[in-house]
Write an enzyme that holds these catalytic residues in place. Sequence first.
Site, PDB file in Angstrom:
ATOM      1  N   CYS A   1      12.036  91.312 112.231  1.00 24.29           N
ATOM      2  CA  CYS A   1      11.227  90.187 111.747  1.00 24.29           C
ATOM      3  C   CYS A   1       9.965  90.030 112.585  1.00 24.29           C
ATOM      4  O   CYS A   1      10.038  89.988 113.817  1.00 24.29           O
ATOM      5  CB  CYS A   1      12.053  88.900 111.797  1.00 24.29           C
ATOM      6  SG  CYS A   1      11.145  87.425 111.296  1.00 24.29           S
TER       7      CYS A   1
ATOM      8  N   CYS B   1       9.268  81.941 115.961  1.00 26.99           N
ATOM      9  CA  CYS B   1      10.388  81.247 115.326  1.00 26.99           C
ATOM     10  C   CYS B   1      11.601  81.235 116.246  1.00 26.99           C
ATOM     11  O   CYS B   1      11.939  82.243 116.866  1.00 26.99           O
ATOM     12  CB  CYS B   1      10.730  81.935 114.011  1.00 26.99           C
ATOM     13  SG  CYS B   1      12.215  81.312 113.217  1.00 26.99           S
TER      14      CYS B   1
ATOM     15  N   CYS C   1      16.373  82.983 115.450  1.00 29.39           N
ATOM     16  CA  CYS C   1      17.171  84.141 115.846  1.00 29.39           C
ATOM     17  C   CYS C   1      16.993  84.411 117.337  1.00 29.39           C
ATOM     18  O   CYS C   1      15.862  84.495 117.821  1.00 29.39           O
ATOM     19  CB  CYS C   1      16.758  85.380 115.059  1.00 29.39           C
ATOM     20  SG  CYS C   1      17.123  85.274 113.287  1.00 29.39           S
TER      21      CYS C   1
ATOM     22  N   CYS D   1      12.008  84.827 105.699  1.00 27.58           N
ATOM     23  CA  CYS D   1      13.027  84.817 106.751  1.00 27.58           C
ATOM     24  C   CYS D   1      14.044  85.917 106.436  1.00 27.58           C
ATOM     25  O   CYS D   1      14.733  85.868 105.414  1.00 27.58           O
ATOM     26  CB  CYS D   1      13.714  83.449 106.818  1.00 27.58           C
ATOM     27  SG  CYS D   1      15.126  83.414 107.939  1.00 27.58           S
TER      28      CYS D   1
ATOM     29  N   GLN E   1      30.218  76.973 104.934  1.00 24.63           N
ATOM     30  CA  GLN E   1      29.812  78.139 105.706  1.00 24.63           C
ATOM     31  C   GLN E   1      28.645  78.858 105.024  1.00 24.63           C
ATOM     32  O   GLN E   1      28.666  79.061 103.801  1.00 24.63           O
ATOM     33  CB  GLN E   1      30.988  79.107 105.854  1.00 24.63           C
ATOM     34  CG  GLN E   1      32.106  78.587 106.743  1.00 24.63           C
ATOM     35  CD  GLN E   1      31.753  78.627 108.219  1.00 24.63           C
ATOM     36  OE1 GLN E   1      30.754  79.225 108.622  1.00 24.63           O
ATOM     37  NE2 GLN E   1      32.581  77.989 109.028  1.00 24.63           N
TER      38      GLN E   1
ATOM     39  N   TYR F   1      39.968  68.002 110.593  1.00 24.34           N
ATOM     40  CA  TYR F   1      38.569  68.310 110.322  1.00 24.34           C
ATOM     41  C   TYR F   1      38.534  69.210 109.084  1.00 24.34           C
ATOM     42  O   TYR F   1      37.944  70.294 109.071  1.00 24.34           O
ATOM     43  CB  TYR F   1      37.897  68.994 111.510  1.00 24.34           C
ATOM     44  CG  TYR F   1      38.128  68.307 112.843  1.00 24.34           C
ATOM     45  CD1 TYR F   1      37.320  67.256 113.257  1.00 24.34           C
ATOM     46  CD2 TYR F   1      39.168  68.702 113.675  1.00 24.34           C
ATOM     47  CE1 TYR F   1      37.531  66.625 114.479  1.00 24.34           C
ATOM     48  CE2 TYR F   1      39.383  68.081 114.901  1.00 24.34           C
ATOM     49  CZ  TYR F   1      38.569  67.043 115.294  1.00 24.34           C
ATOM     50  OH  TYR F   1      38.785  66.422 116.498  1.00 24.34           O
TER      51      TYR F   1
ATOM     52  N   GLU G   1      39.812  64.183 107.423  1.00 21.33           N
ATOM     53  CA  GLU G   1      38.380  64.486 107.482  1.00 21.33           C
ATOM     54  C   GLU G   1      37.588  63.222 107.768  1.00 21.33           C
ATOM     55  O   GLU G   1      37.792  62.196 107.125  1.00 21.33           O
ATOM     56  CB  GLU G   1      37.917  65.118 106.169  1.00 21.33           C
ATOM     57  CG  GLU G   1      36.416  65.280 106.018  1.00 21.33           C
ATOM     58  CD  GLU G   1      35.770  66.038 107.159  1.00 21.33           C
ATOM     59  OE1 GLU G   1      34.700  65.592 107.622  1.00 21.33           O
ATOM     60  OE2 GLU G   1      36.332  67.054 107.610  1.00 21.33           O
TER      61      GLU G   1
ATOM     62  N   ASP H   1      39.760  72.598 113.031  1.00 21.89           N
ATOM     63  CA  ASP H   1      38.451  73.192 112.722  1.00 21.89           C
ATOM     64  C   ASP H   1      37.369  72.177 113.071  1.00 21.89           C
ATOM     65  O   ASP H   1      36.656  71.681 112.199  1.00 21.89           O
ATOM     66  CB  ASP H   1      38.385  73.577 111.245  1.00 21.89           C
ATOM     67  CG  ASP H   1      37.106  74.323 110.885  1.00 21.89           C
ATOM     68  OD1 ASP H   1      36.386  74.749 111.807  1.00 21.89           O
ATOM     69  OD2 ASP H   1      36.821  74.460 109.682  1.00 21.89           O
TER      70      ASP H   1
ATOM     71  N   CYS I   1      33.555  77.198 116.475  1.00 26.41           N
ATOM     72  CA  CYS I   1      32.191  77.732 116.422  1.00 26.41           C
ATOM     73  C   CYS I   1      31.523  77.703 117.792  1.00 26.41           C
ATOM     74  O   CYS I   1      30.379  78.147 117.920  1.00 26.41           O
ATOM     75  CB  CYS I   1      31.351  76.955 115.408  1.00 26.41           C
ATOM     76  SG  CYS I   1      31.241  75.191 115.728  1.00 26.41           S
TER      77      CYS I   1
END
Length: 361
Positions: A69, A77, A80, A156, A189, A218, A242, A284, A311
Amino acid sequence: MGPVAHGGHCVARVPDPAHERGRVVFVRHALPGERVVLEVTEGTEGDSFWRADAVEVLEPSPDRVEAPCPVAGPGLCGGCDLQHVALPAQRDQKAAVVREQLQRLAGLEVPVVVEPVPGDVDGLRWRTRQRWARTPDGRRGLRKHRSHEVVAVDDCLITHPEAREPEPGEVVETVRGRDLAVAADGFWQVHPGAPEALVGAVLEALAPRAGESVLDLYAGVGLFSAFLAEAVGRDGRVVAVEGDAVAASYAGRNLPDVDVLPGDVAAVLASPEAPAVADLVVLDPPRTGAKRAVCDAVAARGPRAIAYVACDPAALARDVALLAGHGYALTSLRAFDLFPMTHHVECVALLEHATPAAPGV
């Protein structure tokens, strides 16, 4: 240049009379073992560490490649972190970060391999949702790293050709032949291969049996609950909790055979409406992790197995250590490259009690 660290940078130590071992600098756009010229982007004399960009590479790593990129680089940017790194080396770096966090925060030595998932082309064109910013003259763009300044971006390269921008409304996502409604601006996701990979990993880890009881914490719109309910069957029970009211309402629609409890997870678990025991638990949580109150409440229900979808490897390692205090051991870990070209990585950890735990233990 020193080792890779959690957050998409390498750790360098530069000579400084005020710091015996040198001042710590977190450097983006670098690779371990390289010699680079740094430009400090944040930090003053009184700070414990500085941030910097590698603006010139004097001795490159064999894993360095030219970023595909044109707006991926110092001062451009911020989306990334790793476009300058060959894709296999990106995954090796992410694995090293997960290993380091588990060792440092949980005292565990765990082998980690970051697995690719279908749905991207050489790490590109995978992001199915993209929220764009605008430059002062109205051009489409993305923000610089740790900044509100917008860089114009014509294309992008991690964005899917059919990506959509989050907006009010509703969409239907299909996983394993099952349709799940979700708010168009709600959480889902962004990698097209993620839902299948995560559902498969959770089901494989937990190996749910007919008649078992499950707590899905979650739960979002019910991705895991949908397939866990199928696995435990009519004689089993799944309870989904949740905290986001909109997501919980969609879960209620998506999961006719599941009890959906809306509200803060810790608060719901402390209330009489939550089940007192569970055979299986799915965690999660958001990036901040489950934390002590939830981990304590989960362990008190005596599940035979806990699947933790994470994550953030630091939050995962912290919570693994908390659950270890209740007798739960990390028995398997899978890591997935759901965010190629960035430092982010998704893990599915299985924690099991050495012997079946009694409620209240």
